[in-house]
Scaffold this motif. Structure first.
Motif, PDB file in Angstrom:
ATOM      1  N   THR A   1      17.183 -11.563  -7.788  1.00 53.56           N
ATOM      2  CA  THR A   1      16.225 -12.565  -7.358  1.00 53.56           C
ATOM      3  C   THR A   1      15.005 -12.526  -8.272  1.00 53.56           C
ATOM      4  N   VAL A   2      14.413 -13.671  -8.484  1.00 52.14           N
ATOM      5  CA  VAL A   2      13.190 -13.794  -9.269  1.00 52.14           C
ATOM      6  C   VAL A   2      12.103 -14.294  -8.326  1.00 52.14           C
ATOM      7  N   SER A   3      11.000 -13.551  -8.255  1.00 53.64           N
ATOM      8  CA  SER A   3       9.892 -13.887  -7.357  1.00 53.64           C
ATOM      9  C   SER A   3       8.584 -13.788  -8.119  1.00 53.64           C
ATOM     10  N   ILE A   4       7.532 -14.315  -7.522  1.00 53.83           N
ATOM     11  CA  ILE A   4       6.181 -14.095  -8.013  1.00 53.83           C
ATOM     12  C   ILE A   4       5.423 -13.354  -6.926  1.00 53.83           C
ATOM     13  N   PHE A   5       4.823 -12.225  -7.301  1.00 50.08           N
ATOM     14  CA  PHE A   5       3.982 -11.452  -6.393  1.00 50.08           C
ATOM     15  C   PHE A   5       2.532 -11.773  -6.749  1.00 50.08           C
ATOM     16  N   ARG A   6       1.770 -12.298  -5.840  1.00 53.50           N
ATOM     17  CA  ARG A   6       0.347 -12.575  -6.060  1.00 53.50           C
ATOM     18  C   ARG A   6      -0.436 -11.392  -5.505  1.00 53.50           C
ATOM     19  N   SER A   7      -1.098 -10.659  -6.403  1.00 55.55           N
ATOM     20  CA  SER A   7      -1.775  -9.413  -6.033  1.00 55.55           C
ATOM     21  C   SER A   7      -3.285  -9.559  -6.081  1.00 55.55           C
ATOM     22  N   GLN A   8      -3.926  -8.930  -5.110  1.00 59.40           N
ATOM     23  CA  GLN A   8      -5.381  -8.911  -5.031  1.00 59.40           C
ATOM     24  C   GLN A   8      -5.938  -7.853  -5.971  1.00 59.40           C
ATOM     25  N   PRO A   9      -7.170  -8.037  -6.453  1.00 58.69           N
ATOM     26  CA  PRO A   9      -7.754  -7.024  -7.339  1.00 58.69           C
ATOM     27  C   PRO A   9      -8.013  -5.716  -6.599  1.00 58.69           C
ATOM     28  N   ALA A  10      -7.805  -4.622  -7.299  1.00 61.06           N
ATOM     29  CA  ALA A  10      -8.060  -3.298  -6.736  1.00 61.06           C
ATOM     30  C   ALA A  10      -9.544  -2.984  -6.845  1.00 61.06           C
ATOM     31  N   GLN A  11     -10.026  -2.168  -5.939  1.00 63.89           N
ATOM     32  CA  GLN A  11     -11.399  -1.680  -5.981  1.00 63.89           C
ATOM     33  C   GLN A  11     -11.360  -0.238  -6.453  1.00 63.89           C
ATOM     34  N   PHE A  12     -12.043   0.043  -7.562  1.00 53.15           N
ATOM     35  CA  PHE A  12     -12.060   1.390  -8.122  1.00 53.15           C
ATOM     36  C   PHE A  12     -13.356   2.096  -7.755  1.00 53.15           C
ATOM     37  N   PRO A  13     -13.320   3.404  -7.471  1.00 54.15           N
ATOM     38  CA  PRO A  13     -12.128   4.244  -7.541  1.00 54.15           C
ATOM     39  C   PRO A  13     -11.118   3.829  -6.473  1.00 54.15           C
ATOM     40  N   LEU A  14      -9.841   3.896  -6.847  1.00 48.35           N
ATOM     41  CA  LEU A  14      -8.752   3.504  -5.961  1.00 48.35           C
ATOM     42  C   LEU A  14      -8.127   4.749  -5.366  1.00 48.35           C
ATOM     43  N   LYS A  15      -8.149   4.855  -4.043  1.00 45.05           N
ATOM     44  CA  LYS A  15      -7.474   5.962  -3.369  1.00 45.05           C
ATOM     45  C   LYS A  15      -5.996   5.597  -3.237  1.00 45.05           C
ATOM     46  N   VAL A  16      -5.138   6.442  -3.788  1.00 43.47           N
ATOM     47  CA  VAL A  16      -3.695   6.222  -3.715  1.00 43.47           C
ATOM     48  C   VAL A  16      -3.218   6.792  -2.389  1.00 43.47           C
ATOM     49  N   GLU A  17      -2.781   5.929  -1.519  1.00 40.70           N
ATOM     50  CA  GLU A  17      -2.372   6.370  -0.186  1.00 40.70           C
ATOM     51  C   GLU A  17      -0.864   6.336   0.014  1.00 40.70           C
ATOM     52  N   VAL A  18      -0.191   5.432  -0.709  1.00 31.31           N
ATOM     53  CA  VAL A  18       1.246   5.261  -0.481  1.00 31.31           C
ATOM     54  C   VAL A  18       1.936   4.923  -1.799  1.00 31.31           C
ATOM     55  N   MET A  19       3.181   5.382  -1.918  1.00 21.72           N
ATOM     56  CA  MET A  19       4.060   4.972  -3.013  1.00 21.72           C
ATOM     57  C   MET A  19       5.380   4.548  -2.384  1.00 21.72           C
ATOM     58  N   GLU A  20       6.158   3.792  -3.139  1.00 21.72           N
ATOM     59  CA  GLU A  20       7.447   3.332  -2.635  1.00 21.72           C
ATOM     60  C   GLU A  20       8.527   3.538  -3.686  1.00 21.72           C
ATOM     61  N   ARG A  21       9.762   3.476  -3.235  1.00 19.50           N
ATOM     62  CA  ARG A  21      10.915   3.512  -4.144  1.00 19.50           C
ATOM     63  C   ARG A  21      11.992   2.603  -3.571  1.00 19.50           C
ATOM     64  N   HIS A  22      12.900   2.191  -4.456  1.00 21.70           N
ATOM     65  CA  HIS A  22      14.010   1.318  -4.058  1.00 21.70           C
ATOM     66  C   HIS A  22      15.308   2.054  -4.379  1.00 21.70           C
ATOM     67  N   PRO A  23      15.970   2.610  -3.366  1.00 26.34           N
ATOM     68  CA  PRO A  23      17.145   3.449  -3.610  1.00 26.34           C
ATOM     69  C   PRO A  23      18.388   2.691  -4.079  1.00 26.34           C
ATOM     70  N   HIS A  24      18.402   1.354  -3.935  1.00 27.36           N
ATOM     71  CA  HIS A  24      19.596   0.581  -4.293  1.00 27.36           C
ATOM     72  C   HIS A  24      19.391  -0.368  -5.465  1.00 27.36           C
ATOM     73  N   SER A  25      18.216  -0.314  -6.118  1.00 24.34           N
ATOM     74  CA  SER A  25      18.021  -1.281  -7.199  1.00 24.34           C
ATOM     75  C   SER A  25      16.856  -0.920  -8.107  1.00 24.34           C
ATOM     76  N   SER A  26      16.848  -1.586  -9.248  1.00 25.88           N
ATOM     77  CA  SER A  26      15.701  -1.567 -10.153  1.00 25.88           C
ATOM     78  C   SER A  26      14.713  -2.628  -9.673  1.00 25.88           C
ATOM     79  N   GLN A  27      13.530  -2.641 -10.315  1.00 23.31           N
ATOM     80  CA  GLN A  27      12.533  -3.659 -10.010  1.00 23.31           C
ATOM     81  C   GLN A  27      11.666  -3.851 -11.252  1.00 23.31           C
ATOM     82  N   ALA A  28      11.621  -5.079 -11.776  1.00 25.13           N
ATOM     83  CA  ALA A  28      10.894  -5.370 -13.016  1.00 25.13           C
ATOM     84  C   ALA A  28       9.658  -6.224 -12.728  1.00 25.13           C
ATOM     85  N   PHE A  29       8.580  -5.973 -13.512  1.00 31.24           N
ATOM     86  CA  PHE A  29       7.322  -6.710 -13.364  1.00 31.24           C
ATOM     87  C   PHE A  29       6.759  -7.108 -14.715  1.00 31.24           C
TER      88      PHE A  29
END
Length: 173
Positions: free
Chosen positions: A55-83
């Motif tokens: 699938t081809v999608s567009i993700f519209r992302s909001q600007p980050a506020q720095f310093p940025l606290k990293v609270e969560v990470m994710e992974r995709h066990p069944h696929s790649s993901q390109a940006f």
């Protein structure tokens, strides 16, 4: 823990995925009667497991506020993901190798250049996409449909930060 960005190179990013970019080391050839140079097969897309489909999608992302606290990470066990940034501006990616959970000592923060994109391999931990200074659109190529959950999240109990950075971000090279 404070994370400092490093330039994105194919060698440095290899444990996590592919760098999508043109260059002499890439397979390329002329098409369209010599008016176009095709840089071919730049990422190992991996989206078909468990009856998934590309699938081809567009993700519209909001600007980050720095310093940025990293609270969560994710992974995709069944696929790649390109940006790829549709505005062709630098962005940051935070990654960790495939494992049961992302390990602090293995976190890597990369500056993706305006002329680059990334393809996370299956199971690679990554922070969700964010813009550095404005609302930003990212072209995303990944998996939809199929069966089996394809997004695991990990919440950090440790304090992990990305400090403020001057613009423009450093370029590879």
């Amino acid at each position: 823990m404070i994370l400092i960005p490093e330039p994105l190179t194919a060698a440095a990013f290899a444990p996590f995925g592919d760098v999508i970019e043109v260059g002499d080391g890439r397979t390329h050839y002329a098409i369209n009667y010599g008016r176009t140079e095709r840089y071919h097969d730049l990422a190992q897309l991996d989206v078909l497991e468990n009856d998934g489909k590309p699938t081809v999608s567009i993700f519209r992302s909001q600007p980050a506020q720095f310093p940025l606290k990293v609270e969560v990470m994710e992974r995709h066990p069944h696929s790649s993901q390109a940006f790829l940034s549709m505005q062709r501006k630098p962005f940051l990616v935070l990654v960790a190798p495939p494992a049961e959970q992302p390990l602090l000592e293995q976190l890597r923060l990369f500056v993706v250049g305006a002329d680059q994109g990334v393809n996370y391999h299956r199971g690679v931990w990554h922070h969700y996409q964010f813009s550095l200074d404005e609302v930003r659109d990212f072209l995303c190529i990944d998996r939809s449909g199929g069966y089996g959950g394809n997004c695991d999240e990990y919440r950090f109990v440790e304090e992990v930060y990305i400090p403020p950075h001057p613009h423009p971000f450093p370029r590879k090279g």
